[in-house]
Design a protein around this motif. Structure first.
Motif, PDB file in Angstrom:
ATOM      1  N   LEU A   1       0.926  -1.150  -0.025  1.00 29.21           N
ATOM      2  CA  LEU A   1       0.176   0.095   0.000  1.00 29.21           C
ATOM      3  C   LEU A   1       0.881   1.105   0.096  1.00 29.21           C
ATOM      4  CD1 LEU A   1      -2.913  -0.893   2.396  1.00 29.21           C
ATOM      5  CD2 LEU A   1      -2.959  -0.722  -0.157  1.00 29.21           C
TER       6      LEU A   1
ATOM      7  N   LEU B   1       2.033   1.946  -3.650  1.00 32.85           N
ATOM      8  CA  LEU B   1       1.283   2.350  -4.439  1.00 32.85           C
ATOM      9  C   LEU B   1       1.009   3.754  -4.177  1.00 32.85           C
ATOM     10  CD1 LEU B   1      -1.202  -0.727  -4.699  1.00 32.85           C
ATOM     11  CD2 LEU B   1      -0.123   0.464  -6.727  1.00 32.85           C
ATOM     12  N   GLU B   2       0.936   4.249  -3.056  1.00 33.07           N
ATOM     13  CA  GLU B   2       0.766   5.591  -2.642  1.00 33.07           C
ATOM     14  C   GLU B   2       1.661   6.533  -3.338  1.00 33.07           C
ATOM     15  OE1 GLU B   2      -1.300   7.452  -0.875  1.00 33.07           O
ATOM     16  OE2 GLU B   2      -2.572   5.850   0.312  1.00 33.07           O
TER      17      GLU B   2
ATOM     18  N   PRO C   1       1.324   5.269  -7.926  1.00 32.03           N
ATOM     19  CA  PRO C   1       0.092   4.813  -8.428  1.00 32.03           C
ATOM     20  C   PRO C   1       0.184   4.222  -9.903  1.00 32.03           C
ATOM     21  CG  PRO C   1       0.150   7.144  -8.592  1.00 32.03           C
ATOM     22  CD  PRO C   1       1.459   6.624  -7.609  1.00 32.03           C
TER      23      PRO C   1
ATOM     24  N   LEU D   1      -0.561  -2.634  -8.247  1.00 34.71           N
ATOM     25  CA  LEU D   1      -2.017  -2.701  -8.316  1.00 34.71           C
ATOM     26  C   LEU D   1      -2.611  -4.054  -8.341  1.00 34.71           C
ATOM     27  CD1 LEU D   1      -4.401  -0.866  -8.028  1.00 34.71           C
ATOM     28  CD2 LEU D   1      -4.337  -0.336 -10.418  1.00 34.71           C
TER      29      LEU D   1
ATOM     30  N   ALA E   1      -2.355  -5.933  -5.454  1.00 35.42           N
ATOM     31  CA  ALA E   1      -2.979  -5.474  -4.287  1.00 35.42           C
ATOM     32  C   ALA E   1      -4.582  -5.894  -4.332  1.00 35.42           C
ATOM     33  CB  ALA E   1      -2.834  -4.227  -4.109  1.00 35.42           C
TER      34      ALA E   1
ATOM     35  N   LEU F   1      -8.012  -5.985   3.040  1.00 33.68           N
ATOM     36  CA  LEU F   1      -8.275  -5.009   2.081  1.00 33.68           C
ATOM     37  C   LEU F   1      -9.907  -5.167   1.985  1.00 33.68           C
ATOM     38  CD1 LEU F   1      -7.192  -2.714   0.388  1.00 33.68           C
ATOM     39  CD2 LEU F   1      -7.431  -4.208  -1.735  1.00 33.68           C
TER      40      LEU F   1
ATOM     41  N   TYR G   1     -12.198   0.128   0.688  1.00 30.31           N
ATOM     42  CA  TYR G   1     -10.675   0.706   0.657  1.00 30.31           C
ATOM     43  C   TYR G   1     -10.360   0.116  -0.787  1.00 30.31           C
ATOM     44  CZ  TYR G   1      -6.106   1.873   1.824  1.00 30.31           C
ATOM     45  OH  TYR G   1      -5.058   2.710   1.772  1.00 30.31           O
TER      46      TYR G   1
ATOM     47  N   ARG H   1     -11.458   2.564  -3.181  1.00 34.76           N
ATOM     48  CA  ARG H   1     -10.742   3.871  -3.223  1.00 34.76           C
ATOM     49  C   ARG H   1      -9.288   3.974  -3.923  1.00 34.76           C
ATOM     50  NH1 ARG H   1     -12.983   3.974   1.990  1.00 34.76           N
ATOM     51  NH2 ARG H   1     -10.875   3.359   3.011  1.00 34.76           N
ATOM     52  N   LEU H   2      -8.758   2.554  -3.643  1.00 28.10           N
ATOM     53  CA  LEU H   2      -7.413   2.383  -4.247  1.00 28.10           C
ATOM     54  C   LEU H   2      -7.423   2.375  -5.610  1.00 28.10           C
ATOM     55  CD1 LEU H   2      -4.548   1.689  -3.629  1.00 28.10           C
ATOM     56  CD2 LEU H   2      -5.202  -0.760  -3.662  1.00 28.10           C
TER      57      LEU H   2
ATOM     58  N   ARG I   1      -8.340   5.899  -7.071  1.00 28.58           N
ATOM     59  CA  ARG I   1      -7.437   6.979  -6.923  1.00 28.58           C
ATOM     60  C   ARG I   1      -6.319   6.892  -7.936  1.00 28.58           C
ATOM     61  NH1 ARG I   1      -5.951   5.590  -2.194  1.00 28.58           N
ATOM     62  NH2 ARG I   1      -3.779   4.698  -2.606  1.00 28.58           N
ATOM     63  N   THR I   2      -5.916   5.455  -8.045  1.00 26.82           N
ATOM     64  CA  THR I   2      -4.735   5.311  -9.074  1.00 26.82           C
ATOM     65  C   THR I   2      -5.605   5.268 -10.723  1.00 26.82           C
ATOM     66  OG1 THR I   2      -5.451   2.978  -9.038  1.00 26.82           O
ATOM     67  CG2 THR I   2      -3.444   3.933  -7.245  1.00 26.82           C
TER      68      THR I   2
END
Length: 501
Positions: free
Chosen positions: A182, A185-186, A189, A195, A198, A210, A214, A217-218, A221-222
């Protein structure tokens, strides 16, 4: 010169080699003629990358200042623009491997192996090999690949590549691998392999805790860094169907498949959409066509076949279920955990619904799996399916050994698998009331085991069998009514009609 395996032509990063293996003449090619080197080279995305590289090569003499100092050569990049610390040929092989992982295609490890053969100091190539060996069951010497990745990362790698090597190291050693992934990936991305690792869909185990919110959102966001690429769209399709938003999930899956017909994650999402919405005839026909076409190169082809068989089971097509099992899911065609999860559970479900007459070859399925995996599984998800297969085989002793292991394992195994084994043992011993009571109590917390709703449904179907066998027809009728409210299934209607009034 002919290319590898006699396919296409041999090149030096697209420049034709002469009979002595030299790339001295200004002769170039791209696309299909490079299939022996790259394999994935006939679709527009691959040709586009090659065309851009060729354009830069051809224009360089015209755009370079006459007396300019020689500048450092740009590093090659992956399909999403991230730099790779290697040369062009190894980078091309790595991109092929990454592409196969994202599409859920077979032989990704072969492409990664070619990348590190071409460049033994390519840290990311070694790390990718170790990852697919550890998490996807690929035929890889994982300790050696990991050691080579660590050595190469110290000698030649950028910050992102070193971070990814650390992620793989931690996941293999069980040292905060999820947290490291995680954090990676922050920071990065656009790392598609991270990814894919994950988000648990079909290829990787994902991050254990996970939750759906979440995970969404992951992915959301990416996604912007991929600029409309089909891969995050296919992941989002799978997560939407997990939320029960089947219409939106179907639209996203179709969008991804329009861009890439071999996108395995999108196919998997659509398979669940069809099943959970009760579109069994449509789902059977569509997925069967894909399995026999684009799906021939899928790394988890047996799982897609299992999805087709679930439709056939719901449609009460007994002959089709048996035919598919022997053709695509029988031991020998499928082995190991995949056989345990898919082949074993299908046999049990077919038996419970009366769709399989006579002996079911559950012992044959168990024979393809190491005893340690069956009786001392690492995860609750594997343990659930081990219990199913052992119950199907009537192996009470092994069921009790599995229960004892679960009692000393992680919290989910203690909470779910221990009473599950006891309930299955009661069923084998024909203590149907005890079995039904235990299974009914487990249903609310079953999601903790992981996997999809379609996979966990095997417990509900076992409960239904125990209720009917124990003479509790009113409770069985209520359960069947609830199932039919969720989705139309001729098998459930037949079972409901057969209950005594």
């Amino acid at each position: 010169m002919p290319g590898p395996l006699g396919m296409g032509v041999a090149t030096g990063d697209g420049r034709l080699l002469d009979a002595r293996g030299r790339a001295e003449r200004p002769l170039f090619t791209l696309g299909a003629p490079r299939r022996g080197e790259l394999w994935e080279t006939t679709a527009i995305p691959e040709i586009r990358v090659q065309a851009a590289a060729l354009a830069q090569e051809l224009l360089a003499p015209l755009t370079r200042p006459a007396r300019a100092a020689r500048r450092p050569r740009r590093r090659p990049v992956d399909a999403h623009g991230l730099a790779l610390s290697t040369h062009a040929e190894a980078a091309a092989a790595y991109r092929t491997g990454l592409d196969r992982v994202l599409k859920v295609r077979a032989a990704a490890e072969d492409a990664f192996e070619r990348a590190v053969t071409l460049d033994p100091g390519f840290a990311l190539g070694h790390a990718a090999l170790a990852l697919v060996g550890h998490e996807c069951g690929a035929d890889v010497d994982v300790p050696r690949a990991l050691a080579d990745a660590q050595r190469s990362a110290r000698e030649r790698a950028d910050e992102r590549e070193r971070s990814f090597v650390d992620v793989v190291t931690r996941r293999i050693h069980g040292d905060d691998g999820d947290g490291a992934l995680l954090r990676h990936l922050e920071a990065y991305p656009a790392d598609a392999l991270a990814l894919a690792t994950a988000v648990p869909t079909i290829a990787f185990s994902g991050i254990n805790d996970l939750d759906d919110a979440y995970a969404l959102r992951l992915v959301e966001r990416t996604s912007p860094v991929y600029d409309g690429h089909w891969f995050p769209t296919s992941l989002l399709a799978f997560l939407r169907q997990e939320e029960g938003r089947y219409g939106e999930a179907g639209e996203l899956a179709h969008r991804a498949l329009a861009a890439e017909p071999a996108a395995g994650h999108a196919v998997h999402a659509l398979a669940h959409v069809h099943y959970e919405s009760g579109a069994h005839a449509t789902g059977r026909d569509w997925l069967d066509g894909w399995v026999s076409g684009q799906g021939r190169g899928a790394v988890h082809r047996a799982h897609f076949s299992w999805h087709v068989a679930l439709h056939e089971l719901a449609l009460d097509d007994t002959a089709a279920v048996r035919k598919r099992w022997f053709a695509q899911l029988a031991p020998g065609r499928v082995t190991g955990v995949r056989a345990l999860v898919d082949s074993g559970s299908l046999l049990w479900r077919a038996r419970l619904s009366g769709s399989w007459r006579g002996r079911i070859p559950a012992a044959d399925v168990l024979g393809t799996v190491a005893q340690e995996v069956v009786e001392r599984p690492a995860t609750a998800f594997t343990a659930l399916h081990a219990a199913v297969a052992l119950a199907a085989a009537g192996d009470l002793a092994a069921l009790r050994r599995l229960r004892d292991h679960a009692a000393g394992a992680d919290e989910v195994q203690r909470e779910i698998i221990v009473p599950l084994c006891e309930s299955f043992a009661a069923l084998v011993e024909e203590r149907f009331h005890d079995a039904a009571r235990g299974l009914d109590a487990l249903l609310p917390g079953l999601r903790k085991v992981g996997g999809s709703a379609a996979q966990r449904e095997v417990v509900e179907e076992t409960l239904l069998y125990a209720l009917v066998a124990g003479g509790r027809c009113d409770a069985a009728r209520r359960l069947l009514d609830a199932r039919l409210d969720r989705q139309h299934a001729p098998r459930d209607r037949r079972m409901l009609a057969g209950l005594p009034v």
